[in-house]
Design an enzyme around this catalytic site. Structure first.
Site, short mmCIF file in Angstrom:
data_model
loop_
_atom_site.label_atom_id
_atom_site.label_comp_id
_atom_site.label_asym_id
_atom_site.label_seq_id
_atom_site.Cartn_x
_atom_site.Cartn_y
_atom_site.Cartn_z
N ASP A 47 0.85 -1.19 0.00
CA ASP A 47 0.00 0.00 0.00
C ASP A 47 0.88 1.24 0.00
O ASP A 47 1.89 1.31 0.71
CB ASP A 47 -0.92 -0.01 1.22
CG ASP A 47 -2.09 0.95 1.07
OD1 ASP A 47 -3.24 0.48 0.94
OD2 ASP A 47 -1.85 2.18 1.07
N ILE A 48 0.50 2.23 -0.79
CA ILE A 48 1.28 3.46 -0.93
C ILE A 48 1.22 4.32 0.35
O ILE A 48 2.08 5.14 0.58
CB ILE A 48 0.79 4.25 -2.17
CG1 ILE A 48 1.87 5.13 -2.73
CG2 ILE A 48 -0.48 5.02 -1.89
CD1 ILE A 48 1.57 5.70 -4.11
N ASN B 277 -13.00 -3.05 2.53
CA ASN B 277 -13.98 -1.98 2.61
C ASN B 277 -14.89 -2.10 1.39
O ASN B 277 -14.41 -2.13 0.26
CB ASN B 277 -13.29 -0.61 2.61
CG ASN B 277 -12.36 -0.45 3.80
OD1 ASN B 277 -12.71 -0.85 4.92
ND2 ASN B 277 -11.18 0.10 3.59
N GLY C 74 -15.67 3.19 3.46
CA GLY C 74 -14.35 3.75 3.19
C GLY C 74 -13.65 3.20 1.96
O GLY C 74 -12.44 3.37 1.81
N GLN C 75 -14.40 2.54 1.08
CA GLN C 75 -13.76 2.04 -0.15
C GLN C 75 -13.49 3.21 -1.09
O GLN C 75 -14.41 3.91 -1.53
CB GLN C 75 -14.66 1.01 -0.86
CG GLN C 75 -13.98 0.40 -2.09
CD GLN C 75 -14.83 -0.63 -2.81
OE1 GLN C 75 -16.00 -0.83 -2.48
NE2 GLN C 75 -14.25 -1.28 -3.79
N HIS D 67 -10.30 -5.48 -3.27
CA HIS D 67 -8.95 -5.70 -2.73
C HIS D 67 -9.06 -6.01 -1.25
O HIS D 67 -9.95 -5.54 -0.55
CB HIS D 67 -8.06 -4.47 -2.95
CG HIS D 67 -8.64 -3.19 -2.45
ND1 HIS D 67 -9.59 -2.48 -3.15
CD2 HIS D 67 -8.40 -2.48 -1.32
CE1 HIS D 67 -9.92 -1.40 -2.47
NE2 HIS D 67 -9.22 -1.37 -1.34
N HIS E 188 -6.93 -5.71 2.20
CA HIS E 188 -5.80 -5.14 2.93
C HIS E 188 -5.28 -6.20 3.88
O HIS E 188 -6.06 -6.87 4.56
CB HIS E 188 -6.25 -3.96 3.79
CG HIS E 188 -6.79 -2.78 3.06
ND1 HIS E 188 -6.06 -1.63 2.83
CD2 HIS E 188 -8.01 -2.54 2.51
CE1 HIS E 188 -6.79 -0.74 2.18
NE2 HIS E 188 -8.00 -1.27 1.98
#
Ligand code: AMP
Ligand code: ZN
Length: 113
Positions: A31-32, A86, A92-93, A99, A101
């Site tokens: 994750d960035i 999410n 909060g998507q 995906h 997390h």
């Protein structure tokens, strides 16, 4: 591949990412904006917009993603982790490509905020 989808572009290599794992069905990358010392995402290569669109035609790739998560965590030596999905705006998507997390390396709170 969906043209305006960030994660489809990452899977296609059009946008750089820090790859953790890849096979014919899924792609995993860091994750960035990590929310834990270890934070990576596992995504099906097929564009599925969210968990609400999982059905009998595509659920095998979801099972595969969970197999891959267990395998990656074992390889990374991560024994305790949280898997988060999410689904939808209120949850909060922000990226509308399914995906998971995977977060690890710090104490987690429950219930989530
Ligand atoms: P969500 O908010 O559940 O849809 O998760 C989307 C995640 O994608 C967030 O944690 C973002 O930090 C992450 N993200 C967005 N752009 C990138 C990118 N280019 N590379 C890696 N992760 C990204
Ligand atoms: Zn996509």
């Amino acid at each position: 591949m969906k043209n305006d989808c960030l994660f489809c572009a990452i899977i296609a290599g059009e946008i750089p990412s820090k790859k953790v794992y890849e096979d014919e069905q899924c792609y995993a990358f860091y994750d960035i904006e990590p929310q834990a010392p270890t934070h990576f995402l596992v995504v099906p290569k097929e564009h599925i917009c969210c968990a609400a669109k999982i059905d009998e035609s595509n659920s095998s790739v979801v099972a595969h993603c969970f197999e891959v998560i267990a395998k990656i965590c074992k390889e990374l030596g991560v024994e305790s982790y949280r898997i988060v999905n999410n689904c939808g705006d209120q949850a909060g998507q922000t990226v509308k490509h399914l995906h998971f997390h995977v977060l690890a390396g710090r104490d987690m709170t429950w219930p989530p905020g």
